[in-house]
Design an enzyme around this catalytic site. Structure first.
Site, short mmCIF file in Angstrom:
data_model
loop_
_atom_site.label_atom_id
_atom_site.label_comp_id
_atom_site.label_asym_id
_atom_site.label_seq_id
_atom_site.Cartn_x
_atom_site.Cartn_y
_atom_site.Cartn_z
N LYS A 279 65.03 132.99 117.12
CA LYS A 279 65.09 131.58 116.67
C LYS A 279 66.19 131.42 115.64
CE LYS A 279 63.32 132.19 112.29
NZ LYS A 279 64.11 132.04 111.08
N GLY B 72 66.63 136.62 109.67
CA GLY B 72 67.01 135.23 109.89
C GLY B 72 66.77 134.76 111.31
N LEU B 73 66.55 135.71 112.23
CA LEU B 73 66.40 135.34 113.64
C LEU B 73 64.95 135.47 114.13
CD1 LEU B 73 69.59 137.08 115.11
CD2 LEU B 73 69.28 134.67 114.54
N GLY B 74 64.08 135.92 113.26
CA GLY B 74 62.66 136.03 113.62
C GLY B 74 62.40 137.07 114.71
N GLY B 75 63.26 138.06 114.81
CA GLY B 75 63.14 139.05 115.89
C GLY B 75 61.79 139.75 115.90
N SER C 10 59.03 138.80 114.47
CA SER C 10 57.96 137.82 114.66
C SER C 10 57.84 137.47 116.14
CB SER C 10 58.26 136.55 113.86
OG SER C 10 58.42 136.86 112.50
N ASP D 123 56.56 133.22 110.36
CA ASP D 123 57.52 132.94 111.42
C ASP D 123 56.99 133.25 112.82
OD1 ASP D 123 59.48 131.90 109.87
OD2 ASP D 123 60.85 133.61 110.04
#
Ligand code: C5P
Length: 334
Positions: free
Chosen positions: A10, A98-101, A103, A136
């Site tokens: 995201k 920052g990319l919610g990997g 999550s 997240d």
């Protein structure tokens, strides 16, 4: 046969940080947008007991500290799954923040477990356990464009906007999210002209209220059917509807507050944003507390050029697209 699922990333299209809450979180408002970059997860229930996580990527923890472990534990108990839950994570997403990997991995693991068990948790129950594991996670149970409120875990689907080309840059810099929040509090306290202990939270509250107003105005202009109503905000001369709607949103001024505390500490991230803008990005921003930085582009060609320009300077970057909710759900479970 293991169940295979895709786990997407995201970005945040704006993020307003509110006052600190008694539970240790910060009230926030953000718009999440899923993007097409993804990991692949394979899950099967084997003989034995426990939870086994495997990954060829040494940066992926395979113990309880992995968010997948925690959600699988909760999911296994609620779904009454017997056996050893074996999850293999094929990492393609950058591990950078920052990319919610992580999550997204956890939510995809839960969906895979449901599929393997041939059972489904009720929707609200899924959201509850996702939020219990991290702020997240729930956004990945919605997909597409969604509004995040409370501490980011309360999510509401927004209009499903057409896909837009983007570049995701992942500078190899670690940003601590709790520290970024603390730095923001110090900044707000200074803005209020008082000491931290006198913080009334009014400056921070103003920001999230303003975010809500801007978002409301944008939503009011989003066409409910194709070609029905013009979108509000920035005039869209010569542009397709896809970029217009998303651009209208980011141009309402819903900036990412984290930039104000993260950029001064890591000026190279500001430079990445500048490179994206100079390469033709219609909009560029830090995602979450970073270090990922993204840019929205008019064309794939422009995006690929921008990504190449960053890669030449040693910054990992990839061209991709935003992912609509419909495409997200089609591709998660494939
Ligand atoms: O929920 P999650 O585990 O992602 O949050 C990590 C930490 O980030 C929290 O413990 C808290 O310190 C901080 N945080 C916050 N406000 C939020 C989200 C996270 O202060 N809205």
């Amino acid at each position: 046969m293991p169940v295979t699922v895709r786990s997407f990333a995201k970005i945040n299209l704006g993020l307003a940080i509110g006052p600190p809450r008694p539970d240790g979180y910060h009230e926030l408002r953000t718009v999440y947008q899923t993007v097409a970059l993804h990991d692949v997860l394979r899950l099967e229930v084997a003989r034995g007991s426990g939870i086994t996580i495997r990954s060829k990527d040494p940066r992926v923890p395979t113990d309880r500290t992995n968010t997948c472990y925690r959600i699988l534990e909760l999911g296994r108990d609620l779904l009454k799954v017997k056996g050893n839950v074996v999850l293999e994570i094929e990492k393609h997403l950058p591990v950078q923040g920052g990319l919610g990997g992580a999550s997204g991995n956890a939510v995809a693991a839960l969906l895979a477990l449901e599929r393997a068990a041939k059972k489904q948790l009720p929707g609200p129950e899924r959201l509850r356990i996702a939020a219990a594991v991290g702020s997240d996670l729930p956004l990945f149970l919605v997909g597409g464009t969604s509004l995040g409120v409370s501490h980011g875990e309360e999510v509401y689907p927004l209009a499903d906007l057409p896909a837009v080309t983007c570049v995701i840059a992942t500078p190899e810099i670690g940003v601590s999210t709790p520290k970024a929040f603390a730095d923001w509090d110090a900044r707000m306290a200074a803005a209020e002209g008082g000491k931290a202990e006198k913080l009334t939270g009014s400056a921070a509250s103003d920001r999230i209220e303003e975010f809500g107003r801007r978002l409301s105005v944008w939503l009011n202009g989003v066409p409910t059917k194709k070609a029905e109503r013009p979108s509000s905000g920035v005039p869209a001369k010569g542009r397709g509807r896809a970029e217009t709607q998303l651009l209208d949103l980011v141009r309402t001024g819903i900036a990412n507050d984290f930039e104000e505390v993260v950029f001064p500490q890591h000026p190279e991230l500001r430079d990445v944003k500048r490179v994206l803008e100079q390469s033709g990005a219609m909009y560029a921003s830090l995602s979450g507390s970073g270090s990922a930085v993204y840019g929205l582009f008019r064309s794939r060609q422009e995006a690929e050029q921008a990504a190449r320009r960053l890669v030449k300077t040693g910054i990992p970057a990839q061209a991709t697209t935003t992912l609509t909710r419909a495409a997200y759900w089609k591709q998660v479970l494939g």
